[in-house]
Enzyme design. Sequence first.
Site, PDB file in Angstrom:
ATOM      1  N   GLU A  70      38.008  37.984  29.978  1.00 23.56           N
ATOM      2  CA  GLU A  70      39.208  38.623  29.429  1.00 23.56           C
ATOM      3  C   GLU A  70      39.381  38.421  27.922  1.00 23.56           C
ATOM      4  OE1 GLU A  70      42.537  37.311  31.766  1.00 23.56           O
ATOM      5  OE2 GLU A  70      41.697  38.080  33.636  1.00 23.56           O
TER       6      GLU A  70
ATOM      7  N   ASN B 196      33.276  39.082  31.977  1.00 19.24           N
ATOM      8  CA  ASN B 196      34.159  39.482  33.081  1.00 19.24           C
ATOM      9  C   ASN B 196      35.514  39.952  32.542  1.00 19.24           C
ATOM     10  OD1 ASN B 196      34.556  39.454  36.023  1.00 19.24           O
ATOM     11  ND2 ASN B 196      36.019  37.785  35.678  1.00 19.24           N
TER      12      ASN B 196
ATOM     13  N   HIS C  68      41.237  44.390  39.906  1.00 17.58           N
ATOM     14  CA  HIS C  68      42.622  44.181  40.356  1.00 17.58           C
ATOM     15  C   HIS C  68      43.350  45.520  40.263  1.00 17.58           C
ATOM     16  CE1 HIS C  68      42.316  39.857  40.610  1.00 17.58           C
ATOM     17  NE2 HIS C  68      41.844  39.783  39.379  1.00 17.58           N
TER      18      HIS C  68
ATOM     19  N   GLU D 238      36.737  40.370  41.446  1.00 17.74           N
ATOM     20  CA  GLU D 238      38.056  39.844  41.867  1.00 17.74           C
ATOM     21  C   GLU D 238      38.877  40.943  42.544  1.00 17.74           C
ATOM     22  OE1 GLU D 238      40.097  37.922  38.611  1.00 17.74           O
ATOM     23  OE2 GLU D 238      38.259  37.058  37.815  1.00 17.74           O
TER      24      GLU D 238
ATOM     25  N   ASP E 264      41.314  43.091  44.490  1.00 17.22           N
ATOM     26  CA  ASP E 264      42.478  43.140  45.375  1.00 17.22           C
ATOM     27  C   ASP E 264      43.296  44.367  44.989  1.00 17.22           C
ATOM     28  OD1 ASP E 264      43.732  42.126  43.070  1.00 17.22           O
ATOM     29  OD2 ASP E 264      44.341  40.241  43.998  1.00 17.22           O
TER      30      ASP E 264
HETATM   31  C1  XIL Z   1      44.403  33.351  39.124  1.00 14.89           C
HETATM   32  C2  XIL Z   1      44.485  32.516  40.395  1.00 14.89           C
HETATM   33  O1  XIL Z   1      44.280  33.356  41.493  1.00 14.89           O
HETATM   34  C3  XIL Z   1      45.823  31.836  40.484  1.00 14.89           C
HETATM   35  O2  XIL Z   1      45.868  30.937  41.584  1.00 14.89           O
HETATM   36  C4  XIL Z   1      46.104  31.071  39.188  1.00 14.89           C
HETATM   37  O3  XIL Z   1      47.399  30.516  39.244  1.00 14.89           O
HETATM   38  C5  XIL Z   1      45.998  31.996  37.994  1.00 14.89           C
HETATM   39  O4  XIL Z   1      44.722  32.606  37.987  1.00 14.89           O
HETATM   40  N1  XIL Z   1      41.879  36.926  36.465  1.00 14.89           N
HETATM   41  C6  XIL Z   1      41.050  35.860  36.625  1.00 14.89           C
HETATM   42  C7  XIL Z   1      41.367  34.814  37.630  1.00 14.89           C
HETATM   43  O5  XIL Z   1      39.974  35.827  36.001  1.00 14.89           O
HETATM   44  O6  XIL Z   1      40.904  33.544  37.259  1.00 14.89           O
HETATM   45  C8  XIL Z   1      42.849  34.756  37.918  1.00 14.89           C
HETATM   46  O7  XIL Z   1      43.070  33.844  38.986  1.00 14.89           O
HETATM   47  C9  XIL Z   1      43.360  36.139  38.249  1.00 14.89           C
HETATM   48  C10 XIL Z   1      43.157  37.074  37.096  1.00 14.89           C
END
Ligand code: XIL
Length: 415
Positions: free
Chosen positions: A170, A216, A258, A289, A291
């Site tokens: 990020e 990422n 996401h 990741e 969802d």
């Molecule tokens: C999130 C976790 O799921 C949470 O438990 C934590 O509090 C915050 O981070 N992008 C990412 C992940 O790269 O590491 C993040 O994970 C979600 C967004």
Amino acid sequence: MKPRQLITVGVVAVATVAALNTVPATASRPYDPTAQSLATLGLRHGLHVGTAVNATALNDANDPQYRRLAATEFSSVTAENAMKWESLEPTRGTYDWTAADQLVEFAKRNRQSVRGHVLVWHNQLPAWLTSGVADGSISKQELRELLRKHITTVVNRYKGKIWQWDVVNEAVSDPWDTPNTLHYKGFWAENLGPGYIADAFRWARAADPKALLFYNDYNIEAFGSGNPADDKTQFVYDMVKGLLAQRVPIDGVGSQGHLGTQYGNFDTLQVTAALKKFAALGLATAFTEVDVRSQMTEGVQAGDSAEINPRLQASAANFSVLMKACLAVRSCLSYTVWGFTDRYSWVPDWFNDPPEGLATIYDENYQPKRAYQEVKSDLIFAGPPYVLPRSTPRPRHREVTAQSLGRSGRMKVLS
Ligand code: XIL
């Protein structure tokens, strides 16, 4: 069909049976793909289906189902938080490897690959580091050295045990940030300048010659205007192209995935096109990741099926779009969900105004949702000629010039 095509089909069929390593179905014992795990069905394509793992849930003796599903449905795991800097080095100079080691051992026991997450990110940094920089007790020069040491220490500890590392996470701003022209954002860019990105990949490669090294980010599932000032995917594309031109050892781009059902999102062909553009640079890709959350209106919370059903269906459709695109592009090596059950999802904690949820593939009672079934059917119904086995890059090293520039044989076949 011409003889040549027949031979090709035959070879693919033999290779597929070999990869499946299954006993052919018989009348008395029909092959039932719906009874297979996502892990097994993914591996038919050489694709790893993974999940982020919540360390607390994994250790909860009263919740054996979490452990069982994490072990059996997935062929890859990612630590949801355990490998972040604040978890590993809460006190300066003292690393606590307990939770991270535990996940790596869990993966080994269950023959799973591990995505290492994350080496450099502006979030979840230890307080001693950020406050030290803020009050001037840690200089810029010292900060750079601390980052080098951190990357080296962590990558070294898990050398040979991590398949893909998220080296930098990020690094790029969003159109809603100020200024709204896309730029390198956050703690590291502000303190070290964007050169930290190339440094991080070089330090990671020096510590592990074999891990695949990834950049990422989120909101890079598809290209937009094509203008890097407002199209984040284009900005990231230009960035990784620039890194390759500087012979930085980067092997892949992770698209977090996401999504939310309240947004327009993308169709499969848009996402496929984006993965292909990254592949054409000679880079692997992965969904890291995934969802798909929804707004939890009063109706949803009250159990109104007229509000719940469209959300579950839209969520399933979006999970499926990313899965189909990944299957279609041979360099898309893994598809990881960010938690597999609504029982332990980061979404309700992070998106609460308005409240959001329903983001994963199993409900809170571990019942598979429509999203699980759709992703599973994508894996079942895919095959040649449009879906071919994965093509994995060799880890890139600076000194291999032709490969670094993406001109070598192996990655050329990626599409
Ligand atoms: C999130 C976790 O799921 C949470 O438990 C934590 O509090 C915050 O981070 N992008 C990412 C992940 O790269 O590491 C993040 O994970 C979600 C967004």
